[in-house]
Design an enzyme around this catalytic site. Sequence first.
Site, PDB file in Angstrom:
ATOM      1  N   HIS A 162      36.902   2.848  37.711  1.00 37.53           N
ATOM      2  CA  HIS A 162      35.153   2.704  38.557  1.00 37.53           C
ATOM      3  C   HIS A 162      34.140   3.044  37.989  1.00 37.53           C
ATOM      4  CE1 HIS A 162      33.061   0.924  41.684  1.00 37.53           C
ATOM      5  NE2 HIS A 162      32.461   2.198  42.475  1.00 37.53           N
ATOM      6  N   SER A 187      28.669  -0.973  41.434  1.00 42.12           N
ATOM      7  CA  SER A 187      29.352  -0.595  42.198  1.00 42.12           C
ATOM      8  C   SER A 187      28.023  -1.360  43.427  1.00 42.12           C
ATOM      9  CB  SER A 187      29.882   0.517  42.255  1.00 42.12           C
ATOM     10  OG  SER A 187      30.572   1.092  43.440  1.00 42.12           O
TER      11      SER A 187
END
Length: 420
Positions: free
Chosen positions: A398, A256
């Site tokens: 994610h 991320s």
Amino acid sequence: MHAMIALVLILLLSMAVALPAQSNNANYDEAKVPAYTLPDPLVNAAGNKVSSAAAWPARRAEILRLFETEMFGRSPDKPSTLRFELISSGDALGGRALRKQVDLLFAPGSKARMLLYLPAKANGPVPVFLGLNFGGNHTVHADDGITLGTVWNRDRTASVATAASRGRGSSRWPVERILERGYGVATIYYGDIDPDFDDGFQNGVHPFFYKPGQKAPAPDEWGSIAAWAWGLSRALDYLETDSKVDARRVAVIGHSRLGKTALWAGAADTRFAMVVSNDSGEGGAALARRRFGEQTLRINTSFPHWFAGNFKKYNDREDEIPFDQHMLIALIAPRPVYIASASDDLWADPHGEFLAGVHASPVYELLGTDGFGATGKDWPPARPIHTTIGHHVRRGGHDITLFDWDHYLTFADKHMKASR
């Protein structure tokens, strides 16, 4: 009771109003991706084609300078005050590992603690995966020998972590699997370097490097991502002093926002032998000009501290950015880089991350590697790619998972162990 019910309803309504606003500028429709033209990494500032490996270093310097001044910001050099203090060293994980904890002392009053696990039965210096973590070193593994450090809370205060949070993030750090494959793993809590909120750059490393009278970074100086990347370079400085580590084979990894950090660390510091970007998205591996998922205005508004002040000039003006993220990947060439995405993580634009690899490939090929081995027509790829630019799209959202790590380890076996 009625008042409490009314308060809950008000809160729910406010959340219902606020949540769509979080993505009100996001596009998740490929048909709405605008036409765009990418800058050519192999055409220099004078408009001349870079056609030989010998001509690349000058072009690379131009691109690096653009990313420094217009996006991430310039960082200080290695400080003369840098010191290392070994806090603990000993057997861990039932004899499977050597655990070290080392303080990186950047300047008087500024330090970060690194956790390092090495395979206990290694016959010599080992390659290492180095990355930052989100929650504190103690969250990486339930090992009670890991010190409980100070962590930043959501209310922007700091407190000593509790034992209850040990191992909370261990799914993202399969330490035993990494050790079994012959690699060490090193990590630092990113908040030790700079807290992840907009505080005017007063609570991290920045103030220790201000010039007299300076109270904030200049528009072309380091934001938080560049500070985190700078911290990774300081960790590599330590690893170069550790006789049990092969510092020529250190892979920098991040997920991320820390995937963006890993890419910039690998681009800015060529000592890193390999770079891994996991779901890094906008400002990382995804092409900004696609305007898919998160976009420049949104990232600069939600996280104004991540990038240099100059980057805000490009809010809603992606076509005016003098580079795009394929050129960030190209800065890592000819060293191996892995770009990983997740099928449901549309906010990070998996297709745009894939295309960054496609458009970085000509630089890798110019420098004598096999590049990406895929074209824009190969989306979505049928299988993981393990050429010098590695890639996969994992099912799911994610996160960084054991599936991801297994591919990173196999990629490292091919590119880092073979290069010893």
